[in-house]
Design an enzyme around this catalytic site. Structure first.
Site, PDB file in Angstrom:
ATOM      1  N   ASP A 148       2.269 -10.137   7.350  1.00 55.67           N
ATOM      2  CA  ASP A 148       2.606 -10.041   5.928  1.00 55.67           C
ATOM      3  C   ASP A 148       3.994 -10.617   5.675  1.00 55.67           C
ATOM      4  O   ASP A 148       4.848  -9.998   5.039  1.00 55.67           O
ATOM      5  CB  ASP A 148       2.524  -8.593   5.458  1.00 55.67           C
TER       6      ASP A 148
ATOM      7  N   MET B 262       0.802  -1.227   0.000  1.00 58.31           N
ATOM      8  CA  MET B 262       0.000   0.000   0.000  1.00 58.31           C
ATOM      9  C   MET B 262       0.833   1.274   0.000  1.00 58.31           C
ATOM     10  O   MET B 262       0.335   2.344   0.331  1.00 58.31           O
ATOM     11  CB  MET B 262      -0.979   0.033   1.184  1.00 58.31           C
ATOM     12  N   GLY B 263       2.096   1.200  -0.336  1.00 55.16           N
ATOM     13  CA  GLY B 263       2.906   2.408  -0.315  1.00 55.16           C
ATOM     14  C   GLY B 263       4.159   2.281  -1.148  1.00 55.16           C
ATOM     15  O   GLY B 263       4.418   1.270  -1.794  1.00 55.16           O
ATOM     16  N   THR B 264       4.939   3.341  -1.120  1.00 54.91           N
ATOM     17  CA  THR B 264       6.201   3.399  -1.858  1.00 54.91           C
ATOM     18  C   THR B 264       7.322   3.670  -0.871  1.00 54.91           C
ATOM     19  O   THR B 264       7.168   4.460   0.066  1.00 54.91           O
ATOM     20  CB  THR B 264       6.157   4.510  -2.920  1.00 54.91           C
TER      21      THR B 264
END
Length: 487
Positions: free
Chosen positions: A136, A23-25
């Site tokens: 995760d 969900m991100g960089t």
């Protein structure tokens, strides 16, 4: 939002983009005050809409920031800037396991895979000990710092969705499943309560991919993957890659069991089983450990027949442990008279602070009357010493004369606890549980507590120690023998 080189964000100066995921960089960014660069993960605005997600993310970052372990990425800071949440973490100049798998089996053979698995398991067990579940675990979240001539440095990263183990999983919030579907345990996709065994399942999926180059269920759509995690039999790595030892099939089957109670209870237990599968295939040492246990049981039966009183009550015969008489010599350790130990001097010298100077003197907790057994077929030496029954009856030390390392793989029938230990003198693994001495299931059988100790340092990693005692619970051996043992 895409940040470009030189952009300022939350005080950090962006140096370059490292990658995307979760969900991100992630960017390499210069710290605003300290002379270092951090890995700055910026979550996309769309993925964090909603106050509950923001509150949870900030709280979880605080939990993660409390963790300090050599196999965990350190969380330095977190915050929110505009519509974006961010977290600043330790930067590791290396690659992740996903990239290592992509290189092919020449770069990731089974021994290297087991090393990575073992190190990652230590980090994950630290997370679990803090009451968190990672949620995760996957190859992309295990970082590798390659060190020429040395073992890889392995660090688990991305705590963005880690949260307390007593919270239920969230399937319907932003981002869907809490985790990456290819590695997600059945209870997660079903929206059930999860604990550390969900991470052990994901680590098992990761091990499978390291061994075979493929995810366990390589289906073309999400629905098929979900169905496979919940219903399909775990795949056999040896079927996918015939060069993989068949012993790994049972390891993967247990790691990816559908019911969590049928899995390994910890990531460390999974890693120990995988190491045993590799170790047994490569060195043939696994059988000697079972032989050592059979010898220990036989000696204990004899010792109990002599040193224990056999009593009769209304329910039949039972053992009543009698303390062994104290030796006339006070415990003296640290100076080994090698000539008196003969061919087993190398064992005594490795454990000089535990064993007496000569076999019939007194060592730690009056260990004495040390005798040897050598098995030429397995090329191992076993040393048996009598304890004072407070709590140890017998202590067995088994070693490889060629100093081949013995990897942690407890042969206990019933493991009730384990940990990775670290002391000023070294580190290693500890297992405890119980065994039946005598005829199992008969009225003459005696359940005894057993403690098994393994070592990481090359001065002792070719040996392991097994401690046997009649105790109320195996944990008593940890408290009464291990905690003060000079090891």
């Amino acid at each position: 939002m895409e940040l470009t080189e030189g952009t300022l964000f939350a005080g950090y100066r962006i140096e370059r983009r490292l990658g995307s995921g979760g969900m991100g960089t992630v960017y390499l960014a210069r710290h605003p005050r300290l002379p270092r660069s951090d890995a700055l993960k910026v979550l996309s605005g769309d993925s964090v809409r909603g106050g509950e997600f923001r509150r949870r993310f900030l709280r979880e970052a605080e939990f993660a920031a409390r963790l300090h372990h050599p196999n965990l990425i350190t969380v330095h800071d977190r915050g929110e800037t505009g519509e974006h949440l961010w977290i600043a973490m330790q930067y590791v100049d290396g690659i992740d396991v996903r990239a290592l798998i992509a290189r092919g089996p020449d770069d990731l053979d089974p021994p290297r895979a087991i090393h990575i698995l073992t190190e990652a398991a230590r980090g994950l067990d630290e997370i679990h000990a803090a009451g968190l579940v990672h949620r995760d675990v996957k190859p992309a979240n295990i970082l590798i710092a390659e060190q020429p001539g040395k073992p890889d440095r392995v660090l688990v990263t991305d705590f963005g969705i880690a949260r307390p183990a007593d919270e239920s999983t969230d399937r319907t919030g932003a981002g869907g499943f809490a985790g990456t579907l290819a590695y997600t345990a059945p209870e997660v996709v079903l929206g059930e309560h999860i604990d550390q065994r969900a991470d052990a399942y994901s680590l098992g999926c990761t091990l499978y991919q390291m061994l075979t180059g493929s995810v366990p269920f390589p289906h073309s759509n999400s629905a098929a993957v979900v169905h496979a995690h919940v219903h399909e039999t775990p795949p056999r790595p040896s079927a996918r890659n015939p060069s993989i030892p068949a012993e790994f099939d049972a390891v993967i089957a247990k790691a990816m069991a559908k019911r969590r109670e049928n899995r390994y209870s910890s990531c460390g237990e999974l890693a120990a089983a995988a190491a045993a599968a590799l170790h047994g295939n490569r060195t043939g040492r696994a059988g000697s450990r079972r032989l050592g246990y059979r010898m220990a049981v036989a000696m204990l039966v004899a010792a109990l027949a002599i040193a224990a009183a056999v009593l009769f009550d209304g329910n039949g015969f039972r053992w009543a442990a009698q303390p062994v008489a104290a030796t006339s010599n006070p415990p003296v350790t640290g100076t080994i008279e090698s000539a008196e130990w003969g061919e087993l001097a190398y064992i005594a010298e490795a454990f000089a602070t535990l064993l007496p100077g000569i076999p019939w003197a007194a060592g730690y907790q009056e260990l004495s009357m040390c005798d040897a057994f050598s098995d030429s077929e397995e090329s191992t030496n076993m040393l048996f010493c009598s304890g004072n029954s407070d709590p140890a009856w017998t202590v067995m030390i088994e070693c490889n004369p060629d100093r081949t390392p013995i990897l942690p793989s407890s042969p206990l029938t019933r493991i009730e606890g384990n940990l990775q230990w670290t002391r000023p003198t070294g580190s290693g693994n500890l297992f405890w549980g119980s065994e039946i001495v005598g005829a199992a299931g008969s009225k003459y059988g005696q359940r005894m507590g057993v403690l098994n100790v393994y070592f990481d340092d090359p001065e002792r990693n070719f040996c392991w120690i097994s401690v046997w005692g009649v105790v109320s619970a195996p944990e008593d051996l940890v408290r009464l023998w291990w905690n003060d043992a000079p090891l």
